[in-house]
Enzyme design. Structure first.
Site, PDB file in Angstrom:
ATOM      1  NE  ARG A 108      50.223  41.199  20.681  1.00  0.00           N
ATOM      2  CZ  ARG A 108      49.120  40.535  20.402  1.00  0.00           C
ATOM      3  NH1 ARG A 108      49.166  41.087  18.798  1.00  0.00           N
ATOM      4  NH2 ARG A 108      48.420  39.723  20.674  1.00  0.00           N
ATOM      5  CG  HIS A 133      44.893  36.500  36.010  1.00  0.00           C
ATOM      6  ND1 HIS A 133      43.783  35.377  35.299  1.00  0.00           N
ATOM      7  CD2 HIS A 133      45.043  37.214  35.258  1.00  0.00           C
ATOM      8  CE1 HIS A 133      44.554  36.071  34.378  1.00  0.00           C
ATOM      9  NE2 HIS A 133      44.901  36.522  34.972  1.00  0.00           N
ATOM     10  NE  ARG A 153      54.561  29.111  19.066  1.00  0.00           N
ATOM     11  CZ  ARG A 153      53.310  29.237  18.030  1.00  0.00           C
ATOM     12  NH1 ARG A 153      52.633  28.966  17.886  1.00  0.00           N
ATOM     13  NH2 ARG A 153      53.054  30.432  18.628  1.00  0.00           N
ATOM     14  CD  GLU A 173      44.171  32.957  37.501  1.00  0.00           C
ATOM     15  OE1 GLU A 173      43.174  32.929  36.737  1.00  0.00           O
ATOM     16  OE2 GLU A 173      45.547  32.166  37.236  1.00  0.00           O
ATOM     17  CB  ILE A 206      52.182  37.943  34.813  1.00  0.00           C
ATOM     18  CG1 ILE A 206      53.364  37.564  33.249  1.00  0.00           C
ATOM     19  CG2 ILE A 206      52.282  38.571  35.415  1.00  0.00           C
ATOM     20  CD1 ILE A 206      53.201  37.942  31.299  1.00  0.00           C
ATOM     21  NE  ARG A 265      45.166  32.280  30.238  1.00  0.00           N
ATOM     22  CZ  ARG A 265      44.627  33.751  30.738  1.00  0.00           C
ATOM     23  NH1 ARG A 265      44.951  34.995  31.171  1.00  0.00           N
ATOM     24  NH2 ARG A 265      43.543  34.825  29.526  1.00  0.00           N
ATOM     25  CG  ASP A 322      48.150  38.267  38.485  1.00  0.00           C
ATOM     26  OD1 ASP A 322      47.718  38.789  39.194  1.00  0.00           O
ATOM     27  OD2 ASP A 322      48.318  38.489  37.116  1.00  0.00           O
TER      28      ASP A 322
HETATM   29  C1  DGY Z   1      43.871  38.542  29.630  1.00  0.00           C
HETATM   30  O1  DGY Z   1      43.590  40.074  29.019  1.00  0.00           O
HETATM   31  O2  DGY Z   1      44.283  37.317  29.347  1.00  0.00           O
HETATM   32  C2  DGY Z   1      44.641  38.545  31.446  1.00  0.00           C
HETATM   33  O3  DGY Z   1      45.150  37.644  31.760  1.00  0.00           O
HETATM   34  C3  DGY Z   1      43.091  39.391  31.703  1.00  0.00           C
HETATM   35  O4  DGY Z   1      42.236  37.816  31.904  1.00  0.00           O
END
Ligand code: DGY
Length: 311
Positions: free
Chosen positions: A153, A278, A174, A260, A229, A231, A255
């Protein structure tokens, strides 16, 4: 009488206020003795709210035998042992969709900032260096290809924005998507060889751990830029830092990080890196919408209604 709710970690304050108004909340992160606190609630807690890195592992689930729902603030559920929850009959809900646009905006902002060296330009002006001469020229987005690792998404929103900036798109995931005609690569290294920039927008967790490997970074190369953006865990962070230091990777916009809020010290010294704390989804309207889903999922559970956004 108010229903009881375990709140595992700190929450966006308006969401916590909404939960406090509706439930008798028990705030685990404030408890001086976590085990004693859980033991005191074990016979009556059937619902928990979690957030960000304050998820729930199997050991905690075992301490809450009546638990039936974990309503998570965040789209990523990598801080929750979802398999353990399933085995115990606990439903996990998350907060998808409402954050797509803000996270995609930040991905493009980081790409532009890294490629056009916006923070460097800002430092150049502030430090007075411009008075002594122009800043070195930068690379461009124009005519380049963006590789998207994880065309979900958020990845699709990034693609939409990237196209309007003149970028071509390729992707890895995948599965090949039947509704897009962009080049697909099952292998992230093969993708990296074909593109100029990579953005990681895949979910975190074991399935994607280290997917941005040393080999991917090397294939992206000294003119390549990596944006994350997703993990921190999706990248081999040590390899990333090393490649950025040695100029084997052109730049990065990050980010998210492995540990973290601790960021590898070497990154703080580098001019070819743009760092954010983040904040992909960290705007008031989006966080409010995420919080509303946390609240709505709990309300649906307690009313015996279908959950709004089960994971
Ligand atoms: C999420 O919604 O997973 C964002 O990274 C905020 O933690």
């Amino acid at each position: 009488m108010k229903r009881e709710l375990l709140v595992v970690g700190p929450m966006y304050p308006p969401t916590l206020a909404a939960l406090d108004a509706t439930y008798a909340t028990h705030k685990l992160w404030q408890a001086p003795d976590r085990d004693a606190f859980l033991a005191s609630l074990a016979d009556r807690i059937d619902a928990a709210a979690t957030s960000g890195v304050h998820g729930m592992n199997a050991a905690t689930m075992d301490k809450l035998p009546k638990l039936k729902i974990i309503s998570h603030f965040g789209v990523g559920v990598d801080s929750i042992d979802v398999d353990a929850a399933k085995q115990r009959g606990i439903t996990v809900t998350n907060t998808p969709e409402v954050l797509n646009a803000d996270v995609a905006d930040l991905a493009i902002a980081l790409l532009l900032a890294a490629v056009r060296r916006i923070p460097m330009g800002d430092r150049y002006v502030r430090s007075g260096k411009w008075l002594k001469g122009p800043m070195p020229l930068s690379e461009t987005l124009q005519g380049k290809t963006l590789g998207i690792v994880g065309l979900g998404r958020i990845g699709r929103e990034i693609a939409k924005r990237a196209q309007s900036f003149g970028l071509k798109i390729a992707y890895q995931g995948r599965n090949r998507k039947s509704d897009v005609s962009w080049p697909y690569f099952a292998d992230p290294v093969a993708l990296a060889k074909e593109v100029d920039f990579i953005v990681a927008s895949c979910p975190g967790g074991e399935a994607t751990r280290g997917i941005i490997s040393r080999a991917v970074i090397d294939a992206l190369g000294p003119k390549g830029v990596f944006v994350n953006i997703s993990r921190g865990s999706v990248a081999d962070e040590a390899a990333l830092v090393e490649a950025l230091k040695e100029g084997r990777l052109g730049g990065a916009g990050l980010d998210v990080f492995v540990d973290e809020p601790r960021v590898p010290a070497a990154l703080l010294e580098l001019d070819n890196v743009v760092l954010q704390p983040h904040v992909g989804s960290a705007t008031h309207p989006t966080r409010l919408a995420m919080g509303q889903l946390v609240v709505d999922n709990l309300a649906a559970y307690f009313a015996g209604q279908p959950l709004k956004t089960p994971y």
